[in-house]
Design a protein around this motif. Structure first.
Motif, PDB file in Angstrom:
ATOM      1  N   THR A 157       3.688 -18.424  -8.762  1.00  0.00           N
ATOM      2  CA  THR A 157       2.794 -18.895  -7.645  1.00  0.00           C
ATOM      3  C   THR A 157       3.119 -18.073  -6.331  1.00  0.00           C
ATOM      4  O   THR A 157       2.207 -17.635  -5.545  1.00  0.00           O
ATOM      5  N   VAL A 158       4.337 -18.067  -6.059  1.00  0.00           N
ATOM      6  CA  VAL A 158       4.914 -17.637  -4.893  1.00  0.00           C
ATOM      7  C   VAL A 158       4.555 -16.037  -4.826  1.00  0.00           C
ATOM      8  O   VAL A 158       3.967 -15.607  -3.663  1.00  0.00           O
ATOM      9  N   GLU A 159       4.636 -15.395  -5.860  1.00  0.00           N
ATOM     10  CA  GLU A 159       4.409 -14.089  -6.092  1.00  0.00           C
ATOM     11  C   GLU A 159       2.689 -13.683  -5.871  1.00  0.00           C
ATOM     12  O   GLU A 159       2.365 -12.890  -5.110  1.00  0.00           O
ATOM     13  N   THR A 160       2.171 -14.573  -6.560  1.00  0.00           N
ATOM     14  CA  THR A 160       0.671 -14.691  -6.268  1.00  0.00           C
ATOM     15  C   THR A 160       0.264 -14.967  -4.690  1.00  0.00           C
ATOM     16  O   THR A 160      -0.580 -14.340  -4.282  1.00  0.00           O
ATOM     17  N   GLY A 161       0.871 -15.997  -4.245  1.00  0.00           N
ATOM     18  CA  GLY A 161       0.678 -16.145  -2.946  1.00  0.00           C
ATOM     19  C   GLY A 161       0.735 -15.120  -1.932  1.00  0.00           C
ATOM     20  O   GLY A 161       0.276 -14.852  -0.891  1.00  0.00           O
ATOM     21  N   GLU A 162       2.026 -14.344  -2.207  1.00  0.00           N
ATOM     22  CA  GLU A 162       2.329 -13.178  -1.322  1.00  0.00           C
ATOM     23  C   GLU A 162       1.318 -12.226  -1.444  1.00  0.00           C
ATOM     24  O   GLU A 162       0.930 -11.709  -0.094  1.00  0.00           O
ATOM     25  N   ILE A 163       0.984 -11.923  -2.462  1.00  0.00           N
ATOM     26  CA  ILE A 163      -0.148 -10.727  -2.393  1.00  0.00           C
ATOM     27  C   ILE A 163      -1.476 -11.244  -1.953  1.00  0.00           C
ATOM     28  O   ILE A 163      -2.056 -10.614  -1.098  1.00  0.00           O
ATOM     29  N   VAL A 164      -1.779 -12.654  -2.068  1.00  0.00           N
ATOM     30  CA  VAL A 164      -3.126 -13.027  -1.409  1.00  0.00           C
ATOM     31  C   VAL A 164      -3.096 -13.169   0.215  1.00  0.00           C
ATOM     32  O   VAL A 164      -3.743 -12.719   0.793  1.00  0.00           O
ATOM     33  N   ALA A 165      -1.964 -13.636   0.358  1.00  0.00           N
ATOM     34  CA  ALA A 165      -1.581 -13.802   1.802  1.00  0.00           C
ATOM     35  C   ALA A 165      -1.621 -12.311   2.489  1.00  0.00           C
ATOM     36  O   ALA A 165      -2.195 -12.245   3.653  1.00  0.00           O
ATOM     37  N   GLY A 166      -0.898 -11.495   1.895  1.00  0.00           N
ATOM     38  CA  GLY A 166      -1.006 -10.141   2.536  1.00  0.00           C
ATOM     39  C   GLY A 166      -2.269  -9.536   2.472  1.00  0.00           C
ATOM     40  O   GLY A 166      -2.799  -8.961   3.827  1.00  0.00           O
ATOM     41  N   ALA A 167      -3.098  -9.688   1.745  1.00  0.00           N
ATOM     42  CA  ALA A 167      -4.629  -9.122   1.574  1.00  0.00           C
ATOM     43  C   ALA A 167      -5.346  -9.831   2.937  1.00  0.00           C
ATOM     44  O   ALA A 167      -6.357  -9.199   3.456  1.00  0.00           O
ATOM     45  N   ALA A 209      -2.679 -13.659   5.969  1.00  0.00           N
ATOM     46  CA  ALA A 209      -2.404 -15.075   6.223  1.00  0.00           C
ATOM     47  C   ALA A 209      -0.900 -15.550   6.339  1.00  0.00           C
ATOM     48  O   ALA A 209      -0.261 -14.791   5.478  1.00  0.00           O
ATOM     49  N   ARG A 210      -0.605 -16.610   7.030  1.00  0.00           N
ATOM     50  CA  ARG A 210       0.856 -17.048   6.590  1.00  0.00           C
ATOM     51  C   ARG A 210       1.005 -17.657   5.367  1.00  0.00           C
ATOM     52  O   ARG A 210       0.065 -18.314   4.594  1.00  0.00           O
ATOM     53  N   LEU A 211       2.282 -17.673   4.691  1.00  0.00           N
ATOM     54  CA  LEU A 211       2.305 -18.290   3.284  1.00  0.00           C
ATOM     55  C   LEU A 211       3.309 -19.353   3.477  1.00  0.00           C
ATOM     56  O   LEU A 211       4.437 -19.486   4.322  1.00  0.00           O
ATOM     57  N   VAL A 212       2.891 -20.600   3.185  1.00  0.00           N
ATOM     58  CA  VAL A 212       3.572 -22.169   3.288  1.00  0.00           C
ATOM     59  C   VAL A 212       3.790 -22.374   1.774  1.00  0.00           C
ATOM     60  O   VAL A 212       2.735 -22.396   0.920  1.00  0.00           O
ATOM     61  N   VAL A 245      -9.670 -23.102  -1.642  1.00  0.00           N
ATOM     62  CA  VAL A 245     -10.007 -22.195  -2.639  1.00  0.00           C
ATOM     63  C   VAL A 245      -8.713 -21.983  -3.563  1.00  0.00           C
ATOM     64  O   VAL A 245      -7.499 -21.723  -3.146  1.00  0.00           O
ATOM     65  N   LEU A 246      -8.730 -22.515  -4.668  1.00  0.00           N
ATOM     66  CA  LEU A 246      -7.626 -22.788  -5.682  1.00  0.00           C
ATOM     67  C   LEU A 246      -7.502 -21.668  -6.588  1.00  0.00           C
ATOM     68  O   LEU A 246      -8.396 -21.602  -7.417  1.00  0.00           O
ATOM     69  N   VAL A 247      -6.454 -20.777  -6.611  1.00  0.00           N
ATOM     70  CA  VAL A 247      -6.154 -19.595  -7.140  1.00  0.00           C
ATOM     71  C   VAL A 247      -5.075 -19.889  -8.093  1.00  0.00           C
ATOM     72  O   VAL A 247      -3.951 -20.298  -7.752  1.00  0.00           O
ATOM     73  N   ARG A 248      -5.398 -19.722  -9.514  1.00  0.00           N
ATOM     74  CA  ARG A 248      -4.366 -19.871 -10.716  1.00  0.00           C
ATOM     75  C   ARG A 248      -3.802 -18.472 -10.475  1.00  0.00           C
ATOM     76  O   ARG A 248      -4.133 -17.458 -10.353  1.00  0.00           O
ATOM     77  N   VAL A 300      -4.043 -10.503  -9.782  1.00  0.00           N
ATOM     78  CA  VAL A 300      -4.174 -11.143  -8.373  1.00  0.00           C
ATOM     79  C   VAL A 300      -4.472 -10.201  -7.337  1.00  0.00           C
ATOM     80  O   VAL A 300      -5.127 -10.743  -6.441  1.00  0.00           O
ATOM     81  N   MET A 301      -4.085  -8.803  -7.586  1.00  0.00           N
ATOM     82  CA  MET A 301      -4.718  -7.786  -6.364  1.00  0.00           C
ATOM     83  C   MET A 301      -6.223  -7.894  -6.504  1.00  0.00           C
ATOM     84  O   MET A 301      -6.752  -7.768  -5.520  1.00  0.00           O
ATOM     85  N   LEU A 302      -6.845  -7.865  -7.714  1.00  0.00           N
ATOM     86  CA  LEU A 302      -8.148  -7.676  -7.658  1.00  0.00           C
ATOM     87  C   LEU A 302      -8.842  -8.967  -7.079  1.00  0.00           C
ATOM     88  O   LEU A 302      -9.776  -9.141  -6.511  1.00  0.00           O
ATOM     89  N   THR A 303      -7.840 -10.238  -7.479  1.00  0.00           N
ATOM     90  CA  THR A 303      -8.607 -11.529  -7.004  1.00  0.00           C
ATOM     91  C   THR A 303      -8.515 -11.621  -5.483  1.00  0.00           C
ATOM     92  O   THR A 303      -9.247 -11.879  -4.750  1.00  0.00           O
ATOM     93  N   ALA A 304      -7.345 -11.072  -4.886  1.00  0.00           N
ATOM     94  CA  ALA A 304      -7.038 -10.658  -3.557  1.00  0.00           C
ATOM     95  C   ALA A 304      -8.200  -9.974  -2.776  1.00  0.00           C
ATOM     96  O   ALA A 304      -8.548 -10.511  -1.792  1.00  0.00           O
ATOM     97  N   GLU A 305      -8.519  -8.749  -3.211  1.00  0.00           N
ATOM     98  CA  GLU A 305      -9.302  -8.103  -2.864  1.00  0.00           C
ATOM     99  C   GLU A 305     -10.813  -8.598  -2.598  1.00  0.00           C
ATOM    100  O   GLU A 305     -11.578  -8.669  -2.009  1.00  0.00           O
ATOM    101  N   TRP A 306     -11.075  -9.619  -3.760  1.00  0.00           N
ATOM    102  CA  TRP A 306     -12.295 -10.102  -3.915  1.00  0.00           C
ATOM    103  C   TRP A 306     -12.442 -11.146  -2.959  1.00  0.00           C
ATOM    104  O   TRP A 306     -13.572 -11.496  -2.155  1.00  0.00           O
TER     105      TRP A 306
END
Length: 228
Positions: free
Chosen positions: A78-88, A91-94, A19-22, A53-59
């Motif tokens: 992208t790190v900030e985006t990943g942190e939001i998605v991983a938190g939602a 998941a772990r972030l690498v 799932v490729l998130v911009r 990103v928060m809306l996408t993470a919720e989605w």
């Protein structure tokens, strides 16, 4: 059945789904300016970008039971985006350095209009030749090699899993072109919105399937239905 005969979709093959998130918008995104990888000024997400990103993470939350890892480019947005998605998703972030954006060299921070005015010949050539790099930057051909190296590592490390990848316009387009067997020049004919999701499955027998392109969180039904 002969080994040369086509098999049904998914028959005997293991799928690894990305799932490729911009990333969400930054000051450069809003200005329609060139914004590269770690070689640029590396802007953070704006407040609008974080909200996107928060809306996408919720989605994406319905995917949480099947996603254990979010892989991110090392670039700040992208790190900030990943942190939001991983938190939602819990998941772990690498980090995967190969998924960083193309470097734009002397065009970094300039708008398309400014580049067209200051570098008219270079921009015209760049728009039609994937082997040509912006002055001091990186070509699509060069970027493709490193992005596909990173893709191979992720597919090997997460075989049979669903993985969220937070990345940039160019790497996502290059992965899509590769999955479709399309010429690399196809990147000039794709458009990706900030915080959009593109879904591609790679099968263990070498096939690939694009399941969604440039999806935005208007509705969560697609993900809730677990259609990929």
């Amino acid at each position: 059945m002969s080994s040369k005969e086509p098999r049904g979709w998914g028959a005997g093959a293991v799928a690894t789904t990305l799932v490729l998130v911009r990333h969400g918008v930054t000051k450069h995104t809003a200005a329609k300016a060139f914004s590269g990888g770690l070689g640029g000024d590396n802007p953070p997400l704006t407040q609008e970008g974080r909200e996107q990103v928060m809306l996408t993470a919720e989605w994406l939350k319905p995917l949480a039971p099947s996603v254990s890892t979010v892989v991110t480019s090392p670039v700040l947005r992208t790190v900030e985006t990943g942190e939001i998605v991983a938190g939602a998703l819990g998941a772990r972030l690498v980090e995967e350095p190969a998924f960083a954006e193309i470097e734009f060299g002397e065009w970094e921070g300039l708008t398309f209009g400014e580049v067209a005015q200051q570098f008219p010949d270079e921009m015209k050539t760049w728009m039609g030749a994937t082997e040509v790099a912006p002055p001091g930057g990186e070509s699509f051909d060069s970027a493709q090699a490193r992005v596909l190296d990173g893709l191979s590592r992720v597919l090997e490390a997460h075989a049979g899993e669903t993985v969220v990848v937070t990345s940039h316009v160019s790497p996502i387009k290059l992965i899509v072109a590769h999955a479709l067997g399309a010429p690399i020049g196809g990147v000039f004919n794709m458009e990706l919105s900030p915080a959009s999701a593109t879904v591609v499955s790679f099968f263990s027998d070498g096939r690939a399937s694009m399941r969604l392109f440039n999806g935005l969180p208007v509705s969560r039904d697609h993900f809730a239905a677990n259609t990929f």
